[in-house]
Write a protein that holds these residues in place. Structure first.
Motif, mmCIF file in Angstrom:
data_model
loop_
_atom_site.group_PDB
_atom_site.id
_atom_site.type_symbol
_atom_site.label_atom_id
_atom_site.label_comp_id
_atom_site.label_asym_id
_atom_site.label_seq_id
_atom_site.Cartn_x
_atom_site.Cartn_y
_atom_site.Cartn_z
ATOM 1 N N VAL A 83 0.850 -1.231 -0.179
ATOM 2 C CA VAL A 83 0.082 0.058 -0.091
ATOM 3 C C VAL A 83 0.896 1.240 -0.044
ATOM 4 O O VAL A 83 2.093 1.361 0.784
ATOM 5 C CB VAL A 83 -0.962 -0.030 1.302
ATOM 6 N N GLU A 84 0.629 2.332 -0.828
ATOM 7 C CA GLU A 84 1.199 3.657 -0.808
ATOM 8 C C GLU A 84 0.111 4.557 -0.344
ATOM 9 O O GLU A 84 -0.997 4.536 -1.016
ATOM 10 C CB GLU A 84 1.720 3.833 -2.068
ATOM 11 N N TRP A 85 0.527 5.721 0.585
ATOM 12 C CA TRP A 85 -0.467 6.526 1.146
ATOM 13 C C TRP A 85 0.481 7.868 1.027
ATOM 14 O O TRP A 85 1.691 7.848 1.407
ATOM 15 C CB TRP A 85 -1.298 6.071 2.204
ATOM 16 N N ARG A 86 -0.166 8.811 1.021
ATOM 17 C CA ARG A 86 0.568 10.218 1.356
ATOM 18 C C ARG A 86 -0.631 11.372 1.988
ATOM 19 O O ARG A 86 -1.727 11.034 1.659
ATOM 20 C CB ARG A 86 1.148 10.960 0.283
ATOM 21 N N TRP A 87 -0.061 12.082 2.478
ATOM 22 C CA TRP A 87 -1.082 13.372 3.213
ATOM 23 C C TRP A 87 -0.987 14.627 2.107
ATOM 24 O O TRP A 87 0.034 15.112 2.160
ATOM 25 C CB TRP A 87 -0.885 13.638 4.542
ATOM 26 N N PRO A 88 -1.861 14.608 1.214
ATOM 27 C CA PRO A 88 -1.781 16.103 0.318
ATOM 28 C C PRO A 88 -1.732 17.178 1.217
ATOM 29 O O PRO A 88 -1.288 18.128 0.433
ATOM 30 C CB PRO A 88 -3.001 15.841 -0.688
ATOM 31 N N GLY A 89 -2.557 17.372 2.419
ATOM 32 C CA GLY A 89 -2.435 18.610 3.250
ATOM 33 C C GLY A 89 -1.834 18.188 4.536
ATOM 34 O O GLY A 89 -0.903 17.706 4.710
ATOM 35 N N LYS A 90 -2.781 18.826 5.568
ATOM 36 C CA LYS A 90 -2.097 18.562 7.054
ATOM 37 C C LYS A 90 -2.341 17.153 7.247
ATOM 38 O O LYS A 90 -3.300 16.459 7.051
ATOM 39 C CB LYS A 90 -3.118 19.520 7.870
ATOM 40 N N PRO A 91 -1.115 16.530 7.686
ATOM 41 C CA PRO A 91 -1.252 15.008 8.062
ATOM 42 C C PRO A 91 -2.297 14.798 9.235
ATOM 43 O O PRO A 91 -2.329 15.700 10.045
ATOM 44 C CB PRO A 91 0.316 14.778 8.577
ATOM 45 N N GLY A 92 -2.686 13.691 9.349
ATOM 46 C CA GLY A 92 -3.707 13.186 10.172
ATOM 47 C C GLY A 92 -3.845 11.885 10.504
ATOM 48 O O GLY A 92 -2.940 11.149 10.566
ATOM 49 N N VAL A 115 -3.417 -1.347 10.782
ATOM 50 C CA VAL A 115 -2.224 -0.999 10.670
ATOM 51 C C VAL A 115 -2.199 0.416 10.406
ATOM 52 O O VAL A 115 -2.767 0.990 9.582
ATOM 53 C CB VAL A 115 -1.414 -1.720 9.412
ATOM 54 N N GLN A 116 -1.767 0.932 11.708
ATOM 55 C CA GLN A 116 -1.629 2.467 11.602
ATOM 56 C C GLN A 116 -0.801 3.333 10.732
ATOM 57 O O GLN A 116 0.250 2.924 10.524
ATOM 58 C CB GLN A 116 -1.317 2.994 13.171
ATOM 59 N N THR A 117 -1.629 4.301 9.933
ATOM 60 C CA THR A 117 -0.882 5.143 9.303
ATOM 61 C C THR A 117 -1.127 6.536 9.605
ATOM 62 O O THR A 117 -0.452 7.282 9.087
ATOM 63 C CB THR A 117 -1.626 5.053 7.744
ATOM 64 N N LYS A 118 -1.434 6.647 10.894
ATOM 65 C CA LYS A 118 -1.680 7.974 11.428
ATOM 66 C C LYS A 118 -0.154 8.542 11.544
ATOM 67 O O LYS A 118 0.820 7.736 11.817
ATOM 68 C CB LYS A 118 -2.170 7.847 13.047
ATOM 69 N N HIS A 119 0.002 9.908 11.217
ATOM 70 C CA HIS A 119 1.116 10.538 11.318
ATOM 71 C C HIS A 119 1.891 10.509 12.823
ATOM 72 O O HIS A 119 1.318 10.747 13.738
ATOM 73 C CB HIS A 119 0.935 12.276 10.874
ATOM 74 N N SER A 155 9.925 5.736 10.423
ATOM 75 C CA SER A 155 10.461 5.834 9.149
ATOM 76 C C SER A 155 9.246 6.279 8.028
ATOM 77 O O SER A 155 9.461 6.265 7.082
ATOM 78 C CB SER A 155 10.717 4.212 8.423
ATOM 79 N N GLU A 156 8.454 7.238 8.566
ATOM 80 C CA GLU A 156 7.559 7.702 8.066
ATOM 81 C C GLU A 156 8.093 8.970 7.252
ATOM 82 O O GLU A 156 8.883 9.685 7.570
ATOM 83 C CB GLU A 156 6.380 8.098 8.594
ATOM 84 N N LEU A 157 7.735 9.214 6.074
ATOM 85 C CA LEU A 157 8.346 10.329 5.064
ATOM 86 C C LEU A 157 7.501 11.616 5.534
ATOM 87 O O LEU A 157 6.300 11.440 6.012
ATOM 88 C CB LEU A 157 8.305 9.988 3.851
ATOM 89 N N PRO A 158 8.018 12.904 5.163
ATOM 90 C CA PRO A 158 7.352 14.033 5.361
ATOM 91 C C PRO A 158 5.834 14.175 4.692
ATOM 92 O O PRO A 158 5.825 13.363 3.617
ATOM 93 C CB PRO A 158 8.180 15.137 4.872
ATOM 94 N N ALA A 159 5.105 14.837 5.225
ATOM 95 C CA ALA A 159 3.651 15.102 4.566
ATOM 96 C C ALA A 159 3.992 15.652 3.229
ATOM 97 O O ALA A 159 4.881 16.457 2.763
ATOM 98 C CB ALA A 159 3.132 16.142 5.254
#
Length: 216
Positions: A83-92, A115-119, A155-159
């Motif tokens: 799975v690939e995901w990103r926060w296009p605005g403010k991460p949440g 599986v948490q993807t919370k920032h 290991s999360e990448l920036p928003a």
């Protein structure tokens, strides 16, 4: 005779293609056109298109609302999920739900493993609505939600950048890597099979390259 040979060649090729498909090649869970094979469960009667939109390039955009989750109609047991995901605005807040099964609900959340993807918490594992596993949680006794925190440094990448989660589920064992870094593992998970879903928890996010490879 030449026609017969050609027919045989086509038959052999078709058999080879079927064998290759059965050997565990990954399939895209979103078809890139619509939400066939998916169901939105969000406390109100609305189609997936009410909260998700197909964008160009195979990107699926979520409004993050209303509270609930998008789930496959099919159930899976042993698999690799990318799975690939990103926060296009403010991460949440958000998460991938594994092994969604009939049973009790925790407010709007089903019996499942999140599986948490919370920032700031990507890679945490949360047993939802009675899901169980062998390892002790890292959250304080009696605290809610129950959490088994990720084990390596974040290991999360920036928003705005695309993150990836690679999840392996096999016979009740679930292993999670975030952006190539092993972050969590549980064993003796119950239930050990079910549907796969994505949470809606208020923050808009985007998905792409959601692929599943069956392991048996």
């Amino acid at each position: 005779m030449a026609g017969y040979r050609e027919s045989c060649k086509r038959a052999v090729l078709a058999a080879a293609l079927l064998l290759a498909a059965a050997a565990g090649q990954a399939e895209e869970l979103f078809n890139g056109r619509d939400f066939q094979g998916w169901d939105l469960l969000a406390g109100k009667d609305m189609p997936p298109e009410g909260a998700f939109t197909m964008l160009a390039g195979g990107v699926i955009a979520s409004t993050g609302q209303p509270s609930g989750f998008l789930a496959t109609l099919a159930s899976y047991r042993n698999y690799r999920l990318h799975v690939e995901w990103r926060w296009p605005g403010k991460p949440g807040n958000g998460g991938v739900l594994l092994h969604i099964s009939p049973g009790p609900m925790d407010r709007v959340w089903p019996l499942s493993l999140q599986v948490q993807t919370k920032h700031g918490s990507a890679g945490d594992l949360l047993p939802m609505a009675g899901y169980a596993f062998a390892e002790p949680p890292t959250s304080a006794p009696g605290a809610q939600p129950v959490i088994k925190a990720h084990t390596a440094p974040d290991s999360e990448l920036p928003a705005g950048e695309w993150n990836s989660a690679d999840i392996v589920s096999r016979d009740g064992v679930v292993e999670v890597s975030v952006n190539g870094v092993p972050q969590n593992r549980i064993s003796h998970g119950k239930p050990d099979q079910g549907r796969i879903g994505f949470q809606l928890e208020g923050a808009p996010y985007e998905l792409r390259n959601v692929r599943l490879e069956k392991l048996d």
